[in-house]
Motif scaffolding. Structure first.
Motif, PDB file in Angstrom:
ATOM      1  N   GLN A   1       0.006   5.999   9.442  1.00 31.20           N
ATOM      2  CA  GLN A   1      -0.912   5.490   8.421  1.00 31.20           C
ATOM      3  C   GLN A   1      -2.364   5.688   8.856  1.00 31.20           C
ATOM      4  OE1 GLN A   1      -0.706   1.249   7.781  1.00 31.20           O
ATOM      5  NE2 GLN A   1      -1.640   1.362   5.758  1.00 31.20           N
TER       6      GLN A   1
ATOM      7  N   GLN B   1      -5.156   8.118   7.027  1.00 28.99           N
ATOM      8  CA  GLN B   1      -6.439   7.571   6.574  1.00 28.99           C
ATOM      9  C   GLN B   1      -7.612   8.315   7.206  1.00 28.99           C
ATOM     10  OE1 GLN B   1      -5.890   4.308   4.406  1.00 28.99           O
ATOM     11  NE2 GLN B   1      -7.339   5.819   3.624  1.00 28.99           N
TER      12      GLN B   1
ATOM     13  N   VAL C   1      -3.744   4.211   0.854  1.00 28.94           N
ATOM     14  CA  VAL C   1      -2.483   4.335   1.593  1.00 28.94           C
ATOM     15  C   VAL C   1      -1.808   2.970   1.721  1.00 28.94           C
ATOM     16  CG1 VAL C   1      -1.368   5.166   3.698  1.00 28.94           C
ATOM     17  CG2 VAL C   1      -3.499   6.238   2.909  1.00 28.94           C
TER      18      VAL C   1
END
Length: 719
Positions: free
Chosen positions: A493, A497, A505
């Motif tokens: 994640q 990003q 997200v």
């Protein structure tokens, strides 16, 4: 004299041993819970059967060489399990070689479990109308009229007027009564109508309809082929015939979407049952089914034990999924229980999957099950898959997201579409290694590396759940120089990003979904397109239907191939095909990127083409060569001990006994330590499962019951 034979759970009780108690003046019936004296304790027991005897207590005790005690009290006013479920518990105990009492506990919500720690049932106090009094004032009459035709909650009465309510009580006009809290659902307006079936769906629907009512159907439908709509239209037919329907899904993450579709179609006729409900919510849903207030149940594995009376159809969606197998005693498979209950009710069973288990598909081609195939998508073609060799990508500096996946994500974001990224490993990084000496931080209780979780800066064991602050001194060299190795969903994640700062997200894994309702909130937000990219573990790989998703990326697609388990290729194929099926479910074309190091493995190659038949034939050759299921049956026996030498000796002794019985034995093999227990396993293998089970039962009666042994008939996992 009336006597009751009861089951109870106690460390000193041998396998499946009942005890006899005098009923006295109690109207004890089979299927009730009672409180009985046992030694110096009072224990909750479950009544197996009640018998009358002409003998007096003294004569009975002499003839049977026992000392009779009296039941202390009845816990239930009526049986909580009917005859079918009572017999089902015994059948489960026989099939899984476990305690009958454990099976009854597995079947019931917590408040009804036959054990002393069962929870209390939530109750509320109501004002109940008794009589009218001539001397009442106008305001007193108005308040009395509130509960004249229907009992009113005490808190609502007090909210209107505490003083008048107390006066009505004093005059005897109303009385307080206690009632169990009942489920209150939202009324669903404007129920959805059935969708028009495609020609392929219509053909499959007619084939299922034409099968005998007591048949088992394997619905092999490719991802996005409209299996759920078939389930719903078949459900409608059974509900119209006043029969009940059970729809099972393997995981909680799939429950919200299935529930939403079923409720939109059938409204308040639906009960929901899964592990994320509170104990009280489970009890309320259980009672709705028992009282026949609902026609349909949607739930996970434990919903298979609902107290149905007129069951006509059972659906197991994603029937291949390992979540249908209980991993603690009693180690039952939900599919087996469903089929057994269907025989009792003369109900039809539908096993649905895009990737059926090898056992189920083998039974289907041998006509044990009826095979119905649905090989065309409702919208468009299957997503186009591309395999990326990560050994090449690493040389370019792309160790997490390949250049191919990055390019496709860029295009998805530009087109205002959505993407799903699957990485079947939670946490930030799975390994913390000392840069100075190479020591890897491991759980002191289990033989696994501790995973680093950046959110709360802790090291966590994904086996036992223990966690530690993530600033340790290396126990080997005393330094504090650590390297993070590997990738988890948290790190993925973060990387997404970083590369796409404009992207929204979301992450769905065991860490983000711990709070009640978190699954549903995250998936609902993604469905409403409040996020562009959904990152998650295997819980996002199946069943989800989002038309705006046009890209699925699977990282470490070959990770499961490294497991020391004969099912590892099947698990890999299932995961990849199911994940690939999330892409291109709307009108737009879908794409899939599979990132792997072993890119040429047949499990990866056939999954990329979503070619189940090619995979099935290749995998069955391997299973036949190794004499693994479905060509043979397995029973796993795992010995756990604090001491390594003692554990191995016990496993060796166990093996020698079975070898003398002329059954094939594999092992003992050493397993990873778990929660401070050393573990050794032997495997029994053969073609006669009943004979093998009979031998295990015989051994289980003779064995030293101080040993910690777990028995698993037809185990799904062996690592």
């Amino acid at each position: 004299m009336k006597l009751a034979s009861v089951w109870m759970e106690h460390p000193s009780i041998q396998l499946n041993q009942t005890f006899t108690y005098m009923c006295g003046d109690f109207d004890v019936q089979r299927g009730m819970r009672v409180l009985v004296p046992f030694g110096n304790q009072q224990v909750v027991a479950f009544v197996d059967h009640v018998e009358e005897t002409d003998l007096d207590q003294h004569t009975y005790e002499i003839e049977n060489q026992i000392h009779l005690k009296m039941i202390i009290k009845m816990i239930d006013k009526e049986p909580i399990l009917n005859e079918e479920l009572m017999e089902l518990g015994k059948w489960m105990a026989d099939q899984t070689i476990s305690n009958v009492i454990q099976c009854y506990q597995a079947m019931l919500p917590n408040q009804l479990k036959p054990k002393s720690t069962s929870g209390s049932i939530k109750k509320e106090v109501f004002a109940h109308y008794v009589k009218e009094c001539e001397s009442l004032t106008i305001k007193q009459k108005e308040l009395l009229d509130v509960c004249k035709h229907q009992d009113c909650l005490r808190k609502d009465m007090y909210a209107k007027s505490v003083s008048i309510t107390k006066k009505l009580i004093a005059l005897g006009c109303i009385e307080w009564v206690e009632k169990e809290v009942e489920f209150v659902g939202e009324h669903v307006h404007d129920l959805e109508k059935p969708l028009s079936l495609t020609s392929h769906q219509q053909l499959a629907f007619q084939q299922i309809q034409s099968l005998p009512q007591d048949s088992i159907c394997l619905l092999h439908g490719t991802t996005g082929s409209g299996k759920t709509e078939l389930y719903l239209q078949l459900t409608q037919q059974y509900v119209q015939q006043k029969q009940q329907v059970l729809i099972l899904v393997p995981e909680i993450s799939l429950t919200p979407q299935m529930v939403k579709r079923v409720v939109r179609r059938f409204g308040n006729q639906v009960a929901i049952y899964h592990s994320n409900l509170s104990a009280q919510e489970k009890y309320e849903q259980y009672q709705r089914v028992r009282k026949q207030e609902v026609s349909i149940v949607v739930g996970t594995r434990s919903a298979v034990f609902m107290p149905f009376v007129h069951l006509g159809l059972i659906v197991l969606d994603e029937e291949h999924d390992g979540s249908y197998k209980q991993d603690s005693a009693p180690r039952y498979h939900c599919r087996d229980v469903a089929i057994h209950r269907a025989k009792y009710h003369q109900a039809k069973v539908i096993l649905g999957s895009a990737t059926p288990s090898l056992e189920s598909y083998a039974r289907a081609i041998k006509n044990v099950y009826h095979l119905v195939t649905l090989d065309s998508r409702v919208f468009g073609d299957l997503a186009k898959s591309q395999i990326v060799d990560m050994s090449q990508e690493i040389r370019r500096g792309n160790d997490i997201l390949s250049s191919v996946l990055q390019q496709k994500l860029t295009r998805v974001l530009q087109q205002k579409k959505q993407a799903i990224l699957l990485l079947n490993r939670r946490g930030y990084t799975p390994i913390l290694r000392c840069s100075n000496c190479g020591h890897v931080m491991k759980c002191p209780h289990c033989d696994v590396a501790l995973s680093y979780h950046k959110d709360d800066h802790r090291l966590k064991c994904h086996i036992c759940g223990e966690s530690y602050l993530a600033d340790p001194v290396c126990p080997s060299c005393g330094q504090k120089q650590w390297r993070f190795l590997g990738v988890g969903t948290q790190r993925l994640q973060e990387e997404v990003q970083r590369l796409f700062p404009q992207a929204r997200v979301l992450r769905l894994d065991a860490d983000t979904s711990m709070k009640k309702g978190a699954h549903e909130r995250i998936l609902s937000a993604f469905e409403r397109q409040e996020a562009d990219i959904l990152v998650g573990t295997q819980m996002i790989s199946k069943g989800l239907d989002y038309p705006n998703v046009t890209l699925v990326g699977v990282l470490q697609a070959d990770a499961l191939l490294n497991r020391s388990d004969y099912r590892c290729v099947e698990m890999t194929f299932d995961l990849l095909v199911q994940a690939s099926g999330r892409s291109g479910r709307g009108n737009a074309e879908g794409e899939v990127v599979l990132q792997a190091y072993d890119a040429n493995h047949y499990g990866i190659q056939t999954a990329a083409k979503q070619d189940y038949l090619s995979f099935f034939h290749q995998e069955m050759q391997y299973r036949h060569f190794g004499q693994y299921p479905p060509y043979t049956y397995l029973i796993s026996l795992v010995v756990s001990a604090k001491d390594k030498v003692k554990g191995y000796q016990q496993a060796q002794e166990m093996k020698e006994w079975f070898v003398q019985q002329q059954v094939q034995v594999l092992g003992p093999s050493e397993l990873l330590k778990r929660q401070d227990l050393e573990r050794y396993r032997i495997l029994l293998r053969g073609k006669d499962l009943e004979k093998m089970k009979q031998l295990v039962r015989l051994w289980n009666q003779k064995r030293n019951h101080k040993w910690i042994v777990s028995i698993d008939v037809n185990p799904l996992y062996l690592d």
